[in-house]
Design a protein around this motif. Structure first.
Motif, PDB file in Angstrom:
ATOM      1  N   SER A   1       0.832  -1.207   0.000  1.00 14.82           N
ATOM      2  CA  SER A   1       0.000   0.000   0.000  1.00 14.82           C
ATOM      3  C   SER A   1       0.870   1.260   0.000  1.00 14.82           C
ATOM      4  N   ILE A   2       0.447   2.267  -0.762  1.00 15.87           N
ATOM      5  CA  ILE A   2       1.166   3.541  -0.789  1.00 15.87           C
ATOM      6  C   ILE A   2       0.230   4.670  -0.398  1.00 15.87           C
ATOM      7  N   HIS A   3       0.837   5.735   0.079  1.00 18.33           N
ATOM      8  CA  HIS A   3       0.077   6.944   0.430  1.00 18.33           C
ATOM      9  C   HIS A   3       0.495   8.045  -0.543  1.00 18.33           C
ATOM     10  N   VAL A   4      -0.491   8.731  -1.160  1.00 14.10           N
ATOM     11  CA  VAL A   4      -0.223   9.771  -2.164  1.00 14.10           C
ATOM     12  C   VAL A   4      -0.703  11.123  -1.655  1.00 14.10           C
ATOM     13  N   ASN A   5       0.177  12.130  -1.705  1.00 13.11           N
ATOM     14  CA  ASN A   5      -0.173  13.516  -1.354  1.00 13.11           C
ATOM     15  C   ASN A   5      -0.079  14.405  -2.588  1.00 13.11           C
ATOM     16  N   GLY A   6      -0.784  15.543  -2.548  1.00 12.31           N
ATOM     17  CA  GLY A   6      -0.651  16.542  -3.620  1.00 12.31           C
ATOM     18  C   GLY A   6      -1.540  16.308  -4.823  1.00 12.31           C
ATOM     19  N   LEU A   7      -2.537  15.450  -4.703  1.00 12.84           N
ATOM     20  CA  LEU A   7      -3.453  15.232  -5.835  1.00 12.84           C
ATOM     21  C   LEU A   7      -4.305  16.473  -6.076  1.00 12.84           C
ATOM     22  N   PRO A   8      -4.692  16.744  -7.327  1.00 10.10           N
ATOM     23  CA  PRO A   8      -5.634  17.850  -7.582  1.00 10.10           C
ATOM     24  C   PRO A   8      -6.939  17.569  -6.838  1.00 10.10           C
ATOM     25  N   TYR A   9      -7.580  18.598  -6.362  1.00 11.99           N
ATOM     26  CA  TYR A   9      -8.824  18.405  -5.606  1.00 11.99           C
ATOM     27  C   TYR A   9      -9.944  17.834  -6.477  1.00 11.99           C
ATOM     28  N   SER A  10      -9.788  17.993  -7.786  1.00 10.04           N
ATOM     29  CA  SER A  10     -10.823  17.490  -8.701  1.00 10.04           C
ATOM     30  C   SER A  10     -10.569  16.050  -9.140  1.00 10.04           C
ATOM     31  N   ALA A  11      -9.434  15.460  -8.691  1.00  8.80           N
ATOM     32  CA  ALA A  11      -9.069  14.113  -9.129  1.00  8.80           C
ATOM     33  C   ALA A  11     -10.075  13.076  -8.630  1.00  8.80           C
ATOM     34  N   THR A  12     -10.455  12.168  -9.522  1.00  9.39           N
ATOM     35  CA  THR A  12     -11.376  11.084  -9.176  1.00  9.39           C
ATOM     36  C   THR A  12     -10.596   9.775  -9.053  1.00  9.39           C
ATOM     37  N   GLU A  13     -11.275   8.721  -8.598  1.00 14.66           N
ATOM     38  CA  GLU A  13     -10.626   7.416  -8.499  1.00 14.66           C
ATOM     39  C   GLU A  13     -10.131   6.965  -9.867  1.00 14.66           C
ATOM     40  N   ALA A  14     -10.949   7.247 -10.908  1.00 13.89           N
ATOM     41  CA  ALA A  14     -10.558   6.858 -12.269  1.00 13.89           C
ATOM     42  C   ALA A  14      -9.272   7.565 -12.692  1.00 13.89           C
ATOM     43  N   ASP A  15      -9.128   8.859 -12.306  1.00 17.05           N
ATOM     44  CA  ASP A  15      -7.915   9.616 -12.637  1.00 17.05           C
ATOM     45  C   ASP A  15      -6.692   9.008 -11.947  1.00 17.05           C
ATOM     46  N   VAL A  16      -6.873   8.616 -10.693  1.00 20.00           N
ATOM     47  CA  VAL A  16      -5.761   8.030  -9.931  1.00 20.00           C
ATOM     48  C   VAL A  16      -5.360   6.689 -10.528  1.00 20.00           C
ATOM     49  N   ARG A  17      -6.353   5.889 -10.860  1.00 15.39           N
ATOM     50  CA  ARG A  17      -6.065   4.582 -11.470  1.00 15.39           C
ATOM     51  C   ARG A  17      -5.345   4.763 -12.806  1.00 15.39           C
ATOM     52  N   GLU A  18      -5.757   5.769 -13.573  1.00 17.94           N
ATOM     53  CA  GLU A  18      -5.118   6.035 -14.863  1.00 17.94           C
ATOM     54  C   GLU A  18      -3.652   6.419 -14.672  1.00 17.94           C
ATOM     55  N   PHE A  19      -3.369   7.204 -13.643  1.00 17.19           N
ATOM     56  CA  PHE A  19      -2.005   7.665 -13.389  1.00 17.19           C
ATOM     57  C   PHE A  19      -1.085   6.490 -13.016  1.00 17.19           C
ATOM     58  N   PHE A  20      -1.629   5.522 -12.232  1.00 16.44           N
ATOM     59  CA  PHE A  20      -0.814   4.398 -11.759  1.00 16.44           C
ATOM     60  C   PHE A  20      -1.057   3.114 -12.566  1.00 16.44           C
ATOM     61  N   LYS A  21      -1.695   3.220 -13.713  1.00 15.82           N
ATOM     62  CA  LYS A  21      -2.102   2.016 -14.462  1.00 15.82           C
ATOM     63  C   LYS A  21      -0.917   1.149 -14.907  1.00 15.82           C
ATOM     64  N   ASP A  22       0.234   1.782 -15.189  1.00  9.28           N
ATOM     65  CA  ASP A  22       1.399   1.024 -15.657  1.00  9.28           C
ATOM     66  C   ASP A  22       2.141   0.316 -14.527  1.00  9.28           C
ATOM     67  N   CYS A  23       1.688   0.525 -13.309  1.00  6.97           N
ATOM     68  CA  CYS A  23       2.373  -0.095 -12.166  1.00  6.97           C
ATOM     69  C   CYS A  23       1.898  -1.526 -11.924  1.00  6.97           C
ATOM     70  N   GLY A  24       0.739  -1.850 -12.458  1.00  3.30           N
ATOM     71  CA  GLY A  24       0.206  -3.192 -12.250  1.00  3.30           C
ATOM     72  C   GLY A  24      -1.201  -3.163 -11.680  1.00  3.30           C
ATOM     73  N   SER A  25      -1.659  -4.321 -11.277  1.00  2.00           N
ATOM     74  CA  SER A  25      -3.035  -4.460 -10.778  1.00  2.00           C
ATOM     75  C   SER A  25      -3.232  -3.701  -9.466  1.00  2.00           C
ATOM     76  N   ILE A  26      -4.314  -2.896  -9.433  1.00  2.78           N
ATOM     77  CA  ILE A  26      -4.644  -2.111  -8.243  1.00  2.78           C
ATOM     78  C   ILE A  26      -5.852  -2.742  -7.555  1.00  2.78           C
ATOM     79  N   LEU A  27      -5.676  -3.057  -6.280  1.00  2.00           N
ATOM     80  CA  LEU A  27      -6.779  -3.670  -5.534  1.00  2.00           C
ATOM     81  C   LEU A  27      -7.824  -2.636  -5.114  1.00  2.00           C
ATOM     82  N   SER A  28      -7.358  -1.466  -4.676  1.00  2.00           N
ATOM     83  CA  SER A  28      -8.308  -0.447  -4.230  1.00  2.00           C
ATOM     84  C   SER A  28      -7.660   0.938  -4.236  1.00  2.00           C
ATOM     85  N   VAL A  29      -8.515   1.945  -4.381  1.00  2.00           N
ATOM     86  CA  VAL A  29      -8.098   3.352  -4.305  1.00  2.00           C
ATOM     87  C   VAL A  29      -9.040   4.057  -3.341  1.00  2.00           C
ATOM     88  N   GLN A  30      -8.477   4.638  -2.295  1.00  2.00           N
ATOM     89  CA  GLN A  30      -9.307   5.337  -1.313  1.00  2.00           C
ATOM     90  C   GLN A  30      -8.917   6.815  -1.292  1.00  2.00           C
TER      91      GLN A  30
END
Length: 220
Positions: A132-161
């Motif tokens: 699990s990682i903790h991410v700071n500094g995301l745009p306030y308008s960022a959605t779960e889909a945006d976050v998944r898109e940003f980390f998509k090349d890292c591999g399978s994501i179990l969850s985004v909170q």
């Protein structure tokens, strides 16, 4: 003899009468052209005055129309300026929030002592998520889909909170990866720009949190 004199007197009177009539007629004939000229001049003057009045009315109408157009343009400019000021104010607020978020992210990057926990030990910290990682500094308008898109090349994501503050986005998120390899790749995105937002994110590994179950239909 009296009769002759009377007839002569009558004839003289008729001659005199004719002379008077002829003189009157001649005088009238001489005065007519003068009167006609005066009448024509007066008529011309009235026509010119009427034309001038018409022109003045036309000019006033044009001036009134121009003034109305100018007023409309000023109102339009004022409205555009107000809108531009509002957009500038909004942009400044967004930049301020982004700066604050970045500063919070920088502060969050400071090393924190963590308790050593064995992820395979059931008696260890139950809130510890291995990949699990903790991410700071995301745009306030960022959605779960945006976050998944940003980390998509890292591999399978179990969850985004996405973490909220007072019911609003805090610019932070916790992401759980399925594999250690995905976790390692995600850490390499530390200080990389988040899409086209113009701001970078702070990525920290081994986040400790309580896995949350999403309600059906939840997208954040």
């Amino acid at each position: 003899k009296d009769a002759e004199e009377a007839a002569k007197t009558k004839a003289d009177q008729e001659v005199a009468k004719r002379k008077v009539e002829e003189a009157t007629k001649t005088k009238a004939t001489e005065e007519d052209p003068k009167e006609e000229a005066e009448e024509a001049a007066e008529k011309k003057e009235k026509k010119a005055a009427k034309k001038k009045e018409k022109e003045e009315k036309k000019i006033k109408k044009q001036e009134k129309k121009a003034a109305k157009k100018e007023k409309k343009e000023k109102k339009k400019e004022k409205k555009a300026k107000k809108k531009a000021d509002e957009e500038d104010t909004e942009a400044e607020e967004v930049q301020k929030r982004q700066r604050n978020g970045a500063e919070e992210g920088d502060e969050g990057e400071r090393p924190v002592k963590k308790k050593k926990v064995d992820s395979n030990d059931d008696k260890g910290n139950k809130n510890y998520i291995k990949n699990s990682i903790h991410v700071n500094g995301l745009p306030y308008s960022a959605t779960e889909a945006d976050v998944r898109e940003f980390f998509k090349d890292c591999g399978s994501i179990l969850s985004v909170q996405l973490q909220l503050r007072n019911g609003m986005s805090s610019g932070r998120a916790v992401i759980d990866f399925e594999t250690t390899d995905g976790f390692a790749k995600a850490k390499k995105l530390n200080r990389k720009n988040f899409g086209d937002s113009g701001r970078y994110v702070i990525v920290q590994g081994n986040a400790t949190h309580t896995p949350l179950k999403k309600n059906e239909g939840c997208k954040t």
